[in-house]
Design a protein around this motif. Structure first.
Motif, PDB file in Angstrom:
ATOM      1  N   PHE A 132      15.162  -5.608   0.358  1.00 42.74           N
ATOM      2  CA  PHE A 132      15.613  -4.673   1.390  1.00 42.74           C
ATOM      3  C   PHE A 132      15.153  -5.194   2.748  1.00 42.74           C
ATOM      4  O   PHE A 132      14.217  -6.000   2.842  1.00 42.74           O
ATOM      5  N   THR A 133      15.821  -4.767   3.778  1.00 40.78           N
ATOM      6  CA  THR A 133      15.455  -5.163   5.131  1.00 40.78           C
ATOM      7  C   THR A 133      14.784  -4.000   5.860  1.00 40.78           C
ATOM      8  O   THR A 133      14.840  -2.862   5.408  1.00 40.78           O
ATOM      9  N   ASP A 134      14.153  -4.326   6.959  1.00 36.10           N
ATOM     10  CA  ASP A 134      13.495  -3.328   7.797  1.00 36.10           C
ATOM     11  C   ASP A 134      12.353  -2.664   7.008  1.00 36.10           C
ATOM     12  O   ASP A 134      11.606  -3.341   6.325  1.00 36.10           O
ATOM     13  N   TYR A 135      12.244  -1.340   7.092  1.00 36.82           N
ATOM     14  CA  TYR A 135      11.142  -0.621   6.444  1.00 36.82           C
ATOM     15  C   TYR A 135      11.692   0.461   5.525  1.00 36.82           C
ATOM     16  O   TYR A 135      12.777   0.993   5.758  1.00 36.82           O
ATOM     17  N   LYS A 136      10.937   0.779   4.488  1.00 36.49           N
ATOM     18  CA  LYS A 136      11.302   1.909   3.634  1.00 36.49           C
ATOM     19  C   LYS A 136      10.037   2.620   3.184  1.00 36.49           C
ATOM     20  O   LYS A 136       8.942   2.035   3.193  1.00 36.49           O
ATOM     21  N   PRO A 137      10.155   3.895   2.797  1.00 37.59           N
ATOM     22  CA  PRO A 137       8.971   4.666   2.414  1.00 37.59           C
ATOM     23  C   PRO A 137       8.213   4.030   1.250  1.00 37.59           C
ATOM     24  O   PRO A 137       8.804   3.483   0.320  1.00 37.59           O
ATOM     25  N   LEU A 138       6.893   4.120   1.306  1.00 40.33           N
ATOM     26  CA  LEU A 138       6.039   3.618   0.239  1.00 40.33           C
ATOM     27  C   LEU A 138       6.031   4.592  -0.929  1.00 40.33           C
ATOM     28  O   LEU A 138       5.894   5.803  -0.738  1.00 40.33           O
ATOM     29  N   THR A 139       6.198   4.074  -2.137  1.00 39.06           N
ATOM     30  CA  THR A 139       6.057   4.900  -3.342  1.00 39.06           C
ATOM     31  C   THR A 139       5.021   4.263  -4.250  1.00 39.06           C
ATOM     32  O   THR A 139       4.819   3.036  -4.234  1.00 39.06           O
ATOM     33  N   ALA A 140       4.354   5.075  -5.042  1.00 35.28           N
ATOM     34  CA  ALA A 140       3.319   4.562  -5.940  1.00 35.28           C
ATOM     35  C   ALA A 140       3.909   3.579  -6.942  1.00 35.28           C
ATOM     36  O   ALA A 140       3.292   2.545  -7.258  1.00 35.28           O
ATOM     37  N   GLU A 141       5.117   3.888  -7.433  1.00 33.67           N
ATOM     38  CA  GLU A 141       5.752   3.018  -8.429  1.00 33.67           C
ATOM     39  C   GLU A 141       6.036   1.630  -7.861  1.00 33.67           C
ATOM     40  O   GLU A 141       5.749   0.606  -8.491  1.00 33.67           O
ATOM     41  N   ALA A 142       6.599   1.604  -6.643  1.00 32.24           N
ATOM     42  CA  ALA A 142       6.918   0.327  -6.009  1.00 32.24           C
ATOM     43  C   ALA A 142       5.649  -0.446  -5.671  1.00 32.24           C
ATOM     44  O   ALA A 142       5.612  -1.682  -5.767  1.00 32.24           O
ATOM     45  N   LEU A 143       4.606   0.284  -5.288  1.00 32.24           N
ATOM     46  CA  LEU A 143       3.338  -0.350  -4.945  1.00 32.24           C
ATOM     47  C   LEU A 143       2.745  -1.056  -6.157  1.00 32.24           C
ATOM     48  O   LEU A 143       2.331  -2.222  -6.073  1.00 32.24           O
ATOM     49  N   VAL A 144       2.718  -0.377  -7.282  1.00 34.00           N
ATOM     50  CA  VAL A 144       2.167  -0.974  -8.504  1.00 34.00           C
ATOM     51  C   VAL A 144       3.026  -2.145  -8.952  1.00 34.00           C
ATOM     52  O   VAL A 144       2.503  -3.189  -9.389  1.00 34.00           O
ATOM     53  N   ALA A 145       4.359  -2.008  -8.838  1.00 30.80           N
ATOM     54  CA  ALA A 145       5.256  -3.087  -9.250  1.00 30.80           C
ATOM     55  C   ALA A 145       5.080  -4.323  -8.375  1.00 30.80           C
ATOM     56  O   ALA A 145       5.128  -5.458  -8.860  1.00 30.80           O
ATOM     57  N   ALA A 146       4.863  -4.125  -7.075  1.00 29.09           N
ATOM     58  CA  ALA A 146       4.682  -5.257  -6.169  1.00 29.09           C
ATOM     59  C   ALA A 146       3.345  -5.951  -6.427  1.00 29.09           C
ATOM     60  O   ALA A 146       3.238  -7.169  -6.301  1.00 29.09           O
ATOM     61  N   ASN A 147       2.328  -5.172  -6.798  1.00 27.54           N
ATOM     62  CA  ASN A 147       0.994  -5.674  -7.107  1.00 27.54           C
ATOM     63  C   ASN A 147       0.522  -6.723  -6.091  1.00 27.54           C
ATOM     64  O   ASN A 147       0.268  -7.878  -6.440  1.00 27.54           O
ATOM     65  N   PRO A 148       0.373  -6.338  -4.834  1.00 28.41           N
ATOM     66  CA  PRO A 148      -0.036  -7.304  -3.813  1.00 28.41           C
ATOM     67  C   PRO A 148      -1.465  -7.794  -4.002  1.00 28.41           C
ATOM     68  O   PRO A 148      -2.320  -7.082  -4.538  1.00 28.41           O
ATOM     69  N   ASP A 149      -1.707  -9.029  -3.566  1.00 28.42           N
ATOM     70  CA  ASP A 149      -3.064  -9.566  -3.547  1.00 28.42           C
ATOM     71  C   ASP A 149      -3.816  -9.072  -2.316  1.00 28.42           C
ATOM     72  O   ASP A 149      -5.051  -8.988  -2.333  1.00 28.42           O
ATOM     73  N   VAL A 150      -3.045  -8.777  -1.264  1.00 30.93           N
ATOM     74  CA  VAL A 150      -3.618  -8.328   0.005  1.00 30.93           C
ATOM     75  C   VAL A 150      -2.769  -7.176   0.530  1.00 30.93           C
ATOM     76  O   VAL A 150      -1.532  -7.220   0.445  1.00 30.93           O
ATOM     77  N   ILE A 151      -3.405  -6.150   1.072  1.00 30.99           N
ATOM     78  CA  ILE A 151      -2.694  -5.093   1.785  1.00 30.99           C
ATOM     79  C   ILE A 151      -3.061  -5.226   3.261  1.00 30.99           C
ATOM     80  O   ILE A 151      -4.238  -5.274   3.618  1.00 30.99           O
ATOM     81  N   LEU A 152      -2.050  -5.301   4.095  1.00 28.30           N
ATOM     82  CA  LEU A 152      -2.213  -5.521   5.529  1.00 28.30           C
ATOM     83  C   LEU A 152      -1.749  -4.286   6.290  1.00 28.30           C
ATOM     84  O   LEU A 152      -0.684  -3.728   5.990  1.00 28.30           O
ATOM     85  N   LEU A 153      -2.527  -3.854   7.266  1.00 26.68           N
ATOM     86  CA  LEU A 153      -2.173  -2.706   8.097  1.00 26.68           C
ATOM     87  C   LEU A 153      -2.577  -2.984   9.539  1.00 26.68           C
ATOM     88  O   LEU A 153      -3.438  -3.825   9.827  1.00 26.68           O
ATOM     89  N   PHE A 154      -1.966  -2.237  10.464  1.00 28.80           N
ATOM     90  CA  PHE A 154      -2.478  -2.198  11.823  1.00 28.80           C
ATOM     91  C   PHE A 154      -3.830  -1.493  11.763  1.00 28.80           C
ATOM     92  O   PHE A 154      -4.036  -0.595  10.935  1.00 28.80           O
ATOM     93  N   ASP A 155      -4.746  -1.844  12.656  1.00 35.86           N
ATOM     94  CA  ASP A 155      -6.042  -1.181  12.649  1.00 35.86           C
ATOM     95  C   ASP A 155      -5.915   0.322  12.901  1.00 35.86           C
ATOM     96  O   ASP A 155      -6.636   1.138  12.313  1.00 35.86           O
ATOM     97  N   SER A 156      -4.961   0.694  13.755  1.00 37.45           N
ATOM     98  CA  SER A 156      -4.746   2.123  14.016  1.00 37.45           C
ATOM     99  C   SER A 156      -4.213   2.824  12.775  1.00 37.45           C
ATOM    100  O   SER A 156      -4.529   4.001  12.522  1.00 37.45           O
ATOM    101  N   GLY A 157      -3.396   2.138  11.994  1.00 35.92           N
ATOM    102  CA  GLY A 157      -2.847   2.716  10.771  1.00 35.92           C
ATOM    103  C   GLY A 157      -3.914   2.931   9.716  1.00 35.92           C
ATOM    104  O   GLY A 157      -3.963   3.987   9.063  1.00 35.92           O
ATOM    105  N   LEU A 158      -4.795   1.946   9.546  1.00 36.47           N
ATOM    106  CA  LEU A 158      -5.861   2.088   8.562  1.00 36.47           C
ATOM    107  C   LEU A 158      -6.810   3.213   8.971  1.00 36.47           C
ATOM    108  O   LEU A 158      -7.252   4.013   8.134  1.00 36.47           O
ATOM    109  N   SER A 159      -7.079   3.307  10.261  1.00 31.88           N
ATOM    110  CA  SER A 159      -7.943   4.378  10.750  1.00 31.88           C
ATOM    111  C   SER A 159      -7.344   5.750  10.465  1.00 31.88           C
ATOM    112  O   SER A 159      -8.067   6.697  10.124  1.00 31.88           O
ATOM    113  N   SER A 160      -6.007   5.864  10.574  1.00 30.94           N
ATOM    114  CA  SER A 160      -5.346   7.156  10.343  1.00 30.94           C
ATOM    115  C   SER A 160      -5.439   7.605   8.896  1.00 30.94           C
ATOM    116  O   SER A 160      -5.234   8.782   8.589  1.00 30.94           O
ATOM    117  N   LEU A 161      -5.751   6.666   7.996  1.00 27.04           N
ATOM    118  CA  LEU A 161      -5.868   6.989   6.571  1.00 27.04           C
ATOM    119  C   LEU A 161      -7.319   7.258   6.154  1.00 27.04           C
ATOM    120  O   LEU A 161      -7.579   7.582   4.994  1.00 27.04           O
TER     121      LEU A 161
END
Length: 287
Positions: free
Chosen positions: A208-237
């Motif tokens: 897919f292009t651009d951005y789409k909502p994060l889902t738990a299922e897609a997150l587990v399926a992608a199984n990233p080695d690294v999760i990257l965020l803006f510092d402001s985004g991580l702070s908001s969580l």
């Protein structure tokens, strides 16, 4: 010199002037020490400051956060959400941004108010960064300074390219977050995907292009080695511990290893003259 040769030279000069930026001829501006500028793009603002125009800037968009001295400038809003009234009220002689920043109706309102408008095309790549710097510098009669900035960019990129990178490439998932209620992942063709690739990583998601909502299922399926965020985004969580409470994160390799990377948003995705430094920092963090 015959008449045809003279006319041909004039035409070539006009073509060169117009092709430097994505504007029509009525939007060209003559710059003097007193010229007042509103910059509506964070990357453009960075370049203007390095070119020596910081004192001329009377207003900026909210993404213009570097250098820190720009934070004292009046803000005119966020890209695609700016109102002509707020810009015009600052009394600028010229408004400068990229072609993606201004809707046609806003452009018309600015021009109809008698304010010059310079809009440049921006491509998110090393060559695109250098081209943007050169286009702005040439248009503002700062060619030599622009060439000097480009030389620094090339040196920084060479250092980034020489940095040690692992194989296979780590899978990196970028999450755009504004609290748990707004979480999106970056797909193909995004600025952040391109800088991940420059840093020797690969986007953990595709299809897919651009951005789409994060889902738990897609997150587990992608199984990233690294999760990257803006510092402001991580702070908001709630920082790393808060992110790990998001459903699915703990099940990924990144979650299990607490491999969470945060970087300033404009630094990471601005593709400004700091691009080489951003690539090197990201490469060091993900490998």
């Amino acid at each position: 010199m015959n008449k045809n040769t003279f006319l041909g030279g004039i035409i070539l000069l006009l073509i060169s002037a117009v092709s430097a930026c994505n504007v029509d001829t009525q939007s060209e501006a003559t710059f003097v020490d007193s010229t007042k500028i509103v910059s509506i793009n964070g990357t453009v603002s960075e370049i203007l400051v390095d070119l020596g125009f910081e004192d001329n800037i009377v207003g900026v968009d909210v993404a213009s956060t570097y250098p820190a001295s720009l934070n004292s400038k009046p803000k005119v809003g966020h890209s695609q959400q700016m109102a002509a009234e707020g810009i015009i009220a600052l009394g600028p002689d010229v408004v400068i941004g990229t072609s993606k920043d201004v809707k046609p109706e806003l452009a018309d309102q600015i021009r109809n108010a008698g304010v010059k408008l310079l809009l440049f095309d921006q491509e998110y790549s090393p060559e695109g960064t250098k081209k943007l710097i050169k286009s702005i510098a040439d248009s503002l009669n700062r060619t030599a300074k622009g060439d000097s900035i480009i030389s620094i960019v090339e040196a920084d990129l060479a250092k980034a390219n020489a940095a040690e990178k692992t194989d296979p490439k780590p899978k990196v998932l970028f999450i755009y977050a504004r609290g748990t209620g707004t979480m999106m992942v970056a797909g193909n063709g995004t600025q952040v995907e391109k800088i991940i690739e420059l840093a020797g990583g690969q986007n953990a998601v595709s299809g897919f292009t651009d951005y789409k909502p994060l889902t738990a299922e897609a997150l587990v399926a992608a199984n990233p080695d690294v999760i990257l965020l803006f510092d402001s985004g991580l702070s908001s969580l709630g920082d790393i511990d808060g992110l790990l409470e998001v459903q699915g994160v703990k099940e990924t390799n990144a979650g299990k290893n607490r491999k969470i990377v945060e970087m300033d948003g404009q630094f990471l995705t601005g593709f400004s003259q700091r691009l080489g430094k951003a690539v090197l920092e990201l490469a060091e963090k993900i490998h």
